[in-house]
Design an enzyme around this catalytic site. Sequence first.
Site, PDB file in Angstrom:
ATOM      1  N   ASP A  78       0.643   7.622  -1.618  1.00 17.60           N
ATOM      2  CA  ASP A  78       1.637   6.766  -0.955  1.00 17.60           C
ATOM      3  C   ASP A  78       3.017   6.866  -1.608  1.00 17.60           C
ATOM      4  OD1 ASP A  78       0.393   5.412  -3.137  1.00 17.60           O
ATOM      5  OD2 ASP A  78       1.091   3.477  -2.401  1.00 17.60           O
ATOM      6  N   HIS A  79       3.112   7.683  -2.669  1.00 11.03           N
ATOM      7  CA  HIS A  79       4.417   7.896  -3.324  1.00 11.03           C
ATOM      8  C   HIS A  79       4.911   9.345  -3.215  1.00 11.03           C
ATOM      9  CE1 HIS A  79       4.504   3.909  -5.410  1.00 11.03           C
ATOM     10  NE2 HIS A  79       3.253   3.970  -4.998  1.00 11.03           N
ATOM     11  N   HIS A 129       0.147   9.300  -6.831  1.00 11.24           N
ATOM     12  CA  HIS A 129      -0.639   8.747  -5.720  1.00 11.24           C
ATOM     13  C   HIS A 129       0.029   9.076  -4.381  1.00 11.24           C
ATOM     14  CE1 HIS A 129      -3.112   5.673  -8.238  1.00 11.24           C
ATOM     15  NE2 HIS A 129      -3.774   6.794  -8.041  1.00 11.24           N
ATOM     16  N   HIS A 163       6.493  -3.149  -2.487  1.00 12.30           N
ATOM     17  CA  HIS A 163       5.150  -2.563  -2.618  1.00 12.30           C
ATOM     18  C   HIS A 163       4.062  -3.632  -2.400  1.00 12.30           C
ATOM     19  CE1 HIS A 163       1.828  -0.255  -4.593  1.00 12.30           C
ATOM     20  NE2 HIS A 163       2.551   0.803  -4.294  1.00 12.30           N
ATOM     21  N   HIS A 180       4.670   8.435  -9.767  1.00 10.71           N
ATOM     22  CA  HIS A 180       3.307   8.884 -10.053  1.00 10.71           C
ATOM     23  C   HIS A 180       2.758   9.617  -8.843  1.00 10.71           C
ATOM     24  CE1 HIS A 180       2.643   5.136  -7.929  1.00 10.71           C
ATOM     25  NE2 HIS A 180       1.330   5.312  -7.898  1.00 10.71           N
ATOM     26  N   ASP A 212       3.925   2.198 -10.043  1.00  9.32           N
ATOM     27  CA  ASP A 212       2.970   1.127  -9.919  1.00  9.32           C
ATOM     28  C   ASP A 212       2.510   0.741 -11.318  1.00  9.32           C
ATOM     29  OD1 ASP A 212       3.193   1.733  -7.216  1.00  9.32           O
ATOM     30  OD2 ASP A 212       1.142   2.395  -6.989  1.00  9.32           O
ATOM     31  N   HIS A 247      -0.859   2.043 -15.289  1.00 11.73           N
ATOM     32  CA  HIS A 247      -1.487   2.190 -13.975  1.00 11.73           C
ATOM     33  C   HIS A 247      -2.740   3.047 -14.134  1.00 11.73           C
ATOM     34  CE1 HIS A 247      -1.635   1.882  -9.690  1.00 11.73           C
ATOM     35  NE2 HIS A 247      -1.287   3.115  -9.412  1.00 11.73           N
TER      36      HIS A 247
HETATM   37 ZN   LIG Z   1       1.605   2.760  -4.777  1.00 17.39          ZN
END
Ligand SMILES: [Zn+2]
Lengths: 315, 315
Positions: free
Chosen positions: B66-67, B64, B268, B62, B210, B139
Amino acid sequence: MQITFLGTSSGVPTRSRNVSSVALKLPQRSELWLFDCGEGTQHQFLRSELKISQLTRIFITHMHGDHIFGLMGLLASCGLAGNVQSIDIYGPPGLNEYLQAALRYSHTHFSYPVKVHTITSGLIYEDQEFYIYCGVLYHRITAFGYRVIEKDRPGRFDVAKAQRWHIPPGKIYSQLKHGETVTLEDGRVINGADLCGDAEIGRKIAYCTDTVYCDRAVQLAEDADVLIHEATFAHQDAEMAFRRLHSTSTMAAQTALAANAHRLIITHFSPRYNPGNPIEFKDLLKEARAIFPKTDMAYDFMSYEVPRRRDSIIV
Amino acid sequence: MQITFLGTSSGVPTRSRNVSSVALKLPQRSELWLFDCGEGTQHQFLRSELKISQLTRIFITHMHGDHIFGLMGLLASCGLAGNVQSIDIYGPPGLNEYLQAALRYSHTHFSYPVKVHTITSGLIYEDQEFYIYCGVLYHRITAFGYRVIEKDRPGRFDVAKAQRWHIPPGKIYSQLKHGETVTLEDGRVINGADLCGDAEIGRKIAYCTDTVYCDRAVQLAEDADVLIHEATFAHQDAEMAFRRLHSTSTMAAQTALAANAHRLIITHFSPRYNPGNPIEFKDLLKEARAIFPKTDMAYDFMSYEVPRRRDSIIV
Ligand SMILES: [Zn+2]
Ligand SMILES: [Zn+2]
């Protein structure tokens, strides 16, 4: 004013050097300014003694990835850290659009105000203590060099001495504090300078990257207490430096010399000079020192406290 | 097939855990596949034994930060490393636009072909050895879970045995190799399976992050040899997990249990469970094991060699 190098490699990170970022700590006001923000800058913060919560301003030289790919992550983490007040970002055209696109596609919302200032040559920031100027260097894309000028501070007013001289307190004191000459009611003429300690001369820091040797870098570094200048290549690889519009160690030194800088710190080294190669980092330092002896070579987490001129004279 | 965790923290990096990325090494073909690419993934490569030059496919769950914030830096460095052939990237809508914008504003040009595949639920990749399926998790934004399926391989054909049985070589051998039953010229009926070793049953790996607990994760993890599942929160913080649509350690374990997975690796983790806090990482592991005993807790650079079913039965 304390300079901390958070990344000193050009292009790609190595095991020991991250890509570009330099922090300037202003202890008197618990603030931190950042110059460039390569990928992993927030990770370097975690490994340093610097507090991300003190970050107030970020200055970007140019839009190449090794100078900006850490920006989104750092700004997002500042929000999650939760104690950042607001951040002002200064940089070339395209920076704001890049950040807006990254924000949109990553569904990121900063929990604090972030203001992006698209800069052009000249004065880009002023407050009670500092001026910051920028100028266009000579790189493949628009790249700004920065010059941070600390304003001169009048010496400390000696109240006890003024009282010993029987100068009546009041508005006159503030005139004397600013070094003005005043005539007292009793006719005496007092020079404020005689009641003030030595003025503190402001310090000047120049940050020039990425660029091949250019006059603008010399101007930005004029009489600088510290010039931070890129030195991607060794002198032997000057042809590559001219082709890619980067500097050699010797160009950095020549800039410091021409600018009458007091100290040079070279950074932004190509990984090709990693220890074990025919030319090593230490050779770049040697080359620069042959031209400008007061040269240091940056490494990740190196800190440099910029001394006051006054101190320099006494010591 | 070897899984290496390159980042196991959620949201922000910590001193010991980077943000999300998991590498899957396919030794038989010297290839590396990557799942998610948080900021600093290329730095983690430098610290691991994995070779960035073997990278061929990247799967993004996805959008976001942090990915994905490590993607541009990694792709740019792959180009400078110089020996990457081509990279295929799979991910949700917006990924291609994000990369195109980042490329444009950072003046980056990859020196090798990069192809972005915008995925929808179902089969997204197949080759001689693998299928990869994805499905939408639950998510705050569209997030895909992945299921990597290694195809079953027929057992090795025993040529010596076929010769001892006086079966004349030729087209018949390839039929027998595939386990078919054939009638020889002399009238004998031979079952190919009798001339083949045990079939190697393909392995199945699921990667779910997530997400809060959801049926789709259970489907993706059905009978998986390994389920990698996020466990952002401790069971006590389930309310927060439901609000932010993340999983607790217990949700991850329940998913593994419902799916009849063989092993669960949780990852995670929120930095709030760093050692020294009221609830620590080890407590999350305990909670998960109470429900699904075969649970492990990922840490950065942890490697897990996915065993073959056959081996499991023998041992
Ligand atoms: Zn994440
Ligand atoms: Zn650079």
